[in-house]
Each structure stands twice: as structure tokens, then as C-alpha cells.
Design a protein around this motif. Structure first.
Motif, PDB file in Angstrom:
ATOM      1  N   ILE A 109       5.948   3.192 -12.427  1.00 20.75           N
ATOM      2  CA  ILE A 109       7.351   2.859 -12.176  1.00 20.75           C
ATOM      3  C   ILE A 109       7.415   1.625 -11.282  1.00 20.75           C
ATOM      4  O   ILE A 109       6.712   1.526 -10.278  1.00 20.75           O
ATOM      5  CB  ILE A 109       8.085   4.043 -11.525  1.00 20.75           C
ATOM      6  CG1 ILE A 109       8.219   5.187 -12.538  1.00 20.75           C
ATOM      7  CG2 ILE A 109       9.453   3.631 -11.003  1.00 20.75           C
ATOM      8  CD1 ILE A 109       8.854   6.441 -11.979  1.00 20.75           C
ATOM      9  N   ALA A 110       8.242   0.647 -11.655  1.00 23.59           N
ATOM     10  CA  ALA A 110       8.411  -0.578 -10.880  1.00 23.59           C
ATOM     11  C   ALA A 110       9.876  -0.983 -10.930  1.00 23.59           C
ATOM     12  O   ALA A 110      10.518  -0.896 -11.979  1.00 23.59           O
ATOM     13  CB  ALA A 110       7.523  -1.690 -11.423  1.00 23.59           C
ATOM     14  N   ALA A 145       6.411  -1.329  -6.686  1.00 28.33           N
ATOM     15  CA  ALA A 145       5.689  -0.706  -7.794  1.00 28.33           C
ATOM     16  C   ALA A 145       4.872   0.472  -7.278  1.00 28.33           C
ATOM     17  O   ALA A 145       4.242   0.393  -6.219  1.00 28.33           O
ATOM     18  CB  ALA A 145       4.768  -1.711  -8.473  1.00 28.33           C
ATOM     19  N   ALA A 146       4.877   1.554  -8.058  1.00 26.21           N
ATOM     20  CA  ALA A 146       4.148   2.758  -7.683  1.00 26.21           C
ATOM     21  C   ALA A 146       3.017   3.028  -8.664  1.00 26.21           C
ATOM     22  O   ALA A 146       2.964   2.464  -9.758  1.00 26.21           O
ATOM     23  CB  ALA A 146       5.105   3.949  -7.639  1.00 26.21           C
ATOM     24  N   LYS A 184       2.458   7.045  -5.027  1.00 26.76           N
ATOM     25  CA  LYS A 184       1.947   6.079  -4.060  1.00 26.76           C
ATOM     26  C   LYS A 184       2.429   4.670  -4.406  1.00 26.76           C
ATOM     27  O   LYS A 184       2.297   4.231  -5.547  1.00 26.76           O
ATOM     28  CB  LYS A 184       0.415   6.111  -4.041  1.00 26.76           C
ATOM     29  CG  LYS A 184      -0.155   7.450  -3.602  1.00 26.76           C
ATOM     30  CD  LYS A 184      -1.670   7.458  -3.698  1.00 26.76           C
ATOM     31  CE  LYS A 184      -2.236   8.810  -3.290  1.00 26.76           C
ATOM     32  NZ  LYS A 184      -3.723   8.847  -3.383  1.00 26.76           N
ATOM     33  N   VAL A 185       2.963   3.973  -3.424  1.00 24.71           N
ATOM     34  CA  VAL A 185       3.423   2.600  -3.631  1.00 24.71           C
ATOM     35  C   VAL A 185       2.228   1.660  -3.458  1.00 24.71           C
ATOM     36  O   VAL A 185       1.550   1.679  -2.430  1.00 24.71           O
ATOM     37  CB  VAL A 185       4.547   2.232  -2.648  1.00 24.71           C
ATOM     38  CG1 VAL A 185       4.961   0.773  -2.819  1.00 24.71           C
ATOM     39  CG2 VAL A 185       5.742   3.152  -2.860  1.00 24.71           C
ATOM     40  N   VAL A 186       1.972   0.847  -4.495  1.00 19.58           N
ATOM     41  CA  VAL A 186       0.759   0.030  -4.515  1.00 19.58           C
ATOM     42  C   VAL A 186       1.028  -1.471  -4.456  1.00 19.58           C
ATOM     43  O   VAL A 186       0.113  -2.254  -4.212  1.00 19.58           O
ATOM     44  CB  VAL A 186      -0.085   0.342  -5.777  1.00 19.58           C
ATOM     45  CG1 VAL A 186      -0.611   1.768  -5.721  1.00 19.58           C
ATOM     46  CG2 VAL A 186       0.721   0.129  -7.056  1.00 19.58           C
ATOM     47  N   ALA A 187       2.274  -1.890  -4.681  1.00 19.77           N
ATOM     48  CA  ALA A 187       2.584  -3.321  -4.637  1.00 19.77           C
ATOM     49  C   ALA A 187       4.030  -3.529  -4.211  1.00 19.77           C
ATOM     50  O   ALA A 187       4.925  -2.768  -4.628  1.00 19.77           O
ATOM     51  CB  ALA A 187       2.351  -3.971  -6.001  1.00 19.77           C
ATOM     52  N   VAL A 188       4.261  -4.553  -3.389  1.00 22.35           N
ATOM     53  CA  VAL A 188       5.615  -4.922  -2.972  1.00 22.35           C
ATOM     54  C   VAL A 188       5.710  -6.437  -2.908  1.00 22.35           C
ATOM     55  O   VAL A 188       4.709  -7.143  -2.759  1.00 22.35           O
ATOM     56  CB  VAL A 188       5.999  -4.321  -1.599  1.00 22.35           C
ATOM     57  CG1 VAL A 188       6.028  -2.799  -1.642  1.00 22.35           C
ATOM     58  CG2 VAL A 188       5.055  -4.806  -0.503  1.00 22.35           C
ATOM     59  N   SER A 189       6.946  -6.939  -3.027  1.00 28.62           N
ATOM     60  CA  SER A 189       7.185  -8.373  -2.900  1.00 28.62           C
ATOM     61  C   SER A 189       8.632  -8.585  -2.496  1.00 28.62           C
ATOM     62  O   SER A 189       9.504  -7.775  -2.832  1.00 28.62           O
ATOM     63  CB  SER A 189       6.888  -9.090  -4.221  1.00 28.62           C
ATOM     64  OG  SER A 189       7.053 -10.496  -4.086  1.00 28.62           O
ATOM     65  N   LEU A 190       8.887  -9.682  -1.767  1.00 30.46           N
ATOM     66  CA  LEU A 190      10.243 -10.043  -1.376  1.00 30.46           C
ATOM     67  C   LEU A 190      10.543 -11.450  -1.867  1.00 30.46           C
ATOM     68  O   LEU A 190       9.677 -12.339  -1.838  1.00 30.46           O
ATOM     69  CB  LEU A 190      10.405  -9.992   0.144  1.00 30.46           C
ATOM     70  CG  LEU A 190      10.622  -8.614   0.775  1.00 30.46           C
ATOM     71  CD1 LEU A 190      10.506  -8.704   2.293  1.00 30.46           C
ATOM     72  CD2 LEU A 190      11.981  -8.040   0.385  1.00 30.46           C
ATOM     73  N   SER A 191      11.773 -11.676  -2.298  1.00 32.67           N
ATOM     74  CA  SER A 191      12.163 -13.016  -2.727  1.00 32.67           C
ATOM     75  C   SER A 191      12.369 -13.913  -1.503  1.00 32.67           C
ATOM     76  O   SER A 191      12.517 -13.432  -0.375  1.00 32.67           O
ATOM     77  CB  SER A 191      13.436 -12.961  -3.577  1.00 32.67           C
ATOM     78  OG  SER A 191      14.520 -12.432  -2.841  1.00 32.67           O
TER      79      SER A 191
END
Length: 324
Positions: free
Chosen positions: A223-224, A218-219, A202-209
């Protein structure tokens, strides 16, 4: 054949991590018990929290002054589930567990718009000008919503609930992470799917520059990764030991520096790390304080920000940290 040869390496790594870990410089209490949601403005000058006991509020830093109480109904403390600032710091958005979505002025504290969200909200990202909100929903959708005038502008689909969303500073791309194990990168203008990364959990965090050069994903299996948004290729393995060391702290927050050279990450276990994307390594490592040191409770790092000479973080325990 046997796992024992790994033990000395693991022990050495633990000692190295302990030796390099720094304590936070200062911390302040923003909530008595803890937060249901929180956000920091991009410049680290404003903090917004959804307190477990006292609803929403906006704080000005570094004076740590409570400026406004932000609740969705007069006389009632709202249970906030998500919050975000616009890139220009002038607007903020909050969502509660009743599908209410509010756009606020961070200058006057006044609400600018009230809306019924198109579903149960899990996460929010605001565009730089605050005109649009990207909503992650507990069904299988991420929604680009015109939060100033109302209306759904675009829908991005997954196969399961969406946990995290992000929007690039220039508004060109959006990123969504889901329980379906994937993170998907989309073109905002056309709605075209640019990349679909399978994270194996399950993907729990995302970010874009800011200039959409990099995507952070991040899962729940620890794993990130940082990915190149143009090629889709792996740029930096944020937690390279996750697979062979077994399950570790899950990364739940991340933010890129404006120049896209640094990455600040936070975990469910009080850890904050500063990564150099050019050197591809951790250059600073903190483990922030608990409220009561004798209680082995975790602290999730909910929000992060880069300052001029320091870094800011908000923990799920209601504490605001300043790091050097």
C-alpha cells in the motif's frame, strides 16, 4: 463468494502493464556486485553509493566519472547503511554500521565533520543547506541532528524502529516511517505532531515534496499513498490494486518533482513509475534490467532523481539507469 471472476481482470491488467512497460535507455555499472546504500543529488548530477565490495564513492554524471572515495576510516572500506545529499548539492552525508556519521563536501571530496551518531542509523535526510541531518534510528527515534556543529536539536518518537525519514525542501516539516505501522508528520520548529497515519503494516519509505504540500508513504503490504500535509486527507492512491490483488512489489523509493505535479516511484522488483498527481494516474512505466537476465533476482530501486528531459535511478545491483 469465489475469487475466479477476478482472474480475467487480473490477467488483463498484467497484459496492459506489459504492453505499457518501457525499457531503460542506458545503464552503467557503479558497483561490481551491488550497493548497501545509495543516493542521487536532487538535480541528478551526482550519485553516491556504498558498494558491497569497495565502500563509499561519489560519481559525477553524465560523465559517469568516479570522483572521490568516501570511507570513514583510512585504508578500510566502510559498510554504508544510509546516504543523502543536501538540496543545494554541495554537501552529502553518509552513515555506517558502526554508528559513524560523516558530512562531506561534494565539491572538494573532503570531510567536513565526523560524528558519533546517537544510535544505529537506518536512513538519512539532509536539509537544503546541509546544516541539519534527520536520522532514522533502529530504535524508536527519528533525530534532528546538527551535522555541522554537533548536537541533537529535536527527537521524534515512534513505538518501534524507524525505517525511513524525509525532510521538506524548505525545512518546515519532517516525516518518519516506522515498524509500528505509522508514518508521522512533524513541525520542525516546534516538534508538534501534525498527522499520524496508520498504514496497516511496516512503513518502509517516505518522501516530502519541496514546499511540503504532499507526503508520500509506502508500507510493506504494497500500500502506498500521497497525503495532503495540511488536511491529512488522501490525495492519490499510488497502488490502488494492492488490497484486492494481494501482496505485490513493495515501493521502497519515491521523489516528487520540484513543481509538486509528478511523483517518481521505485519498487523491490525493478519497477519504476512516473505518476501525474493532477491526473491521478501512471503516465510512464519502466522495468529495468537485471545484471544477468537468466537469474530471477530482484532489484530494489534505492534512489531516484528528475533530470531535465530524463530520469535517473540506482538499483541495489550496482547499476545506474537513465530513463526517458
Amino acid at each position: 463468494m469465489y475469487p475466479f471472476p477476478k482472474l480475467p481482470i487480473i490477467i488483463l491488467l498484467i497484459f496492459l502493464m506489459i504492453g505499457c512497460t518501457q525499457k531503460e535507455e542506458k545503464f552503467w555499472e557503479l558497483a561490481i556486485v551491488g550497493n548497501t546504500a545509495s543516493a542521487l543529488s536532487p538535480d541528478g548530477q551526482l550519485a553516491m553509493i556504498g558498494s558491497i565490495n569497495h565502500g563509499g564513492s561519489l560519481w559525477r554524471l553524465p560523465a559517469y566519472e568516479r570522483r572521490f572515495n568516501w570511507n570513514h576510516q583510512e585504508g578500510v572500506f566502510s559498510y554504508l547503511v544510509a546516504a543523502a545529499f543536501s538540496g543545494n548539492n554541495e554537501l552529502a552525508a553518509t552513515a555506517d554500521n558502526l554508528q559513524t556519521l560523516v558530512l562531506w563536501s561534494s565539491l572538494t571530496g573532503e570531510p567536513q565533520a565526523f560524528w558519533r551518531a546517537p544510535g544505529d542509523v537506518s536512513s538519512i535526510a539532509l536539509s537544503s543547506d546541509g546544516n541539519n541531518a534527520l536520522l532514522g534510528l533502529l530504535d524508536n527515534r527519528a533525530i534532528l541532528f546538527n551535522i555541522k556543529n554537533g548536537g541533537v536539536e529535536r527527537t521524534y518518537l515512534h513505538a518501534d524502529r524507524v525505517n525511513a525519514v524525509a525532510m521538506s525542501g524548505d525545512g518546515v516539516m519532517v516525516l518518519s516511517g516506522s515498524d509500528d505501522y505509522t508514518a508521522k508528520l512533524w513541525d520542525t520548529a516546534t516538534g508538534k505532531l501534525l498527522h499520524n497515519w496508520d498504514m496497516g503494516n511496516k512503513v518502509v519509505a517516505v518522501s516530502l515534496s519541496a514546499n511540503h504540500r504532499f507526503a508520500f508513504i509506502a508500507a510493506a503490504n504494497s500500500i502506498a499513498q500521497v497525503r495532503d500535509t495540511k488536511t491529512g486527507n488522501l490525495v492519490y492512491d499510488v497502488n490502488p490494486h494492492a488490497e484486492w490483488m494481494g501482496r505485490g512489489p513493495t515501493l521502497v523509493s519515491a521523489i516528487f518533482s520540484d513543481n509538486e505535479q509528478k511523483l517518481l516511484t521505485g519498487t523491490t522488483n525493478r519497477e519504476i513509475k512516473l505518476h501525474d498527481l493532477q491526473q491521478k494516474k501512471v503516465i510512464k512505466h519502466w522495468q529495468v534490467s537485471r545484471r544477468q537476465a537468466w537469474k530471477p533476482t530482484g532489484v530494489a530501486i534505492q534512489a531516484l532523481a528528475f533530470g531535465q528531459d530524463q530520469f535517473y535511478a540506482i538499483g541495489s545491483n550496482g547499476l545506474m539507469y537513465v530513463l526517458h
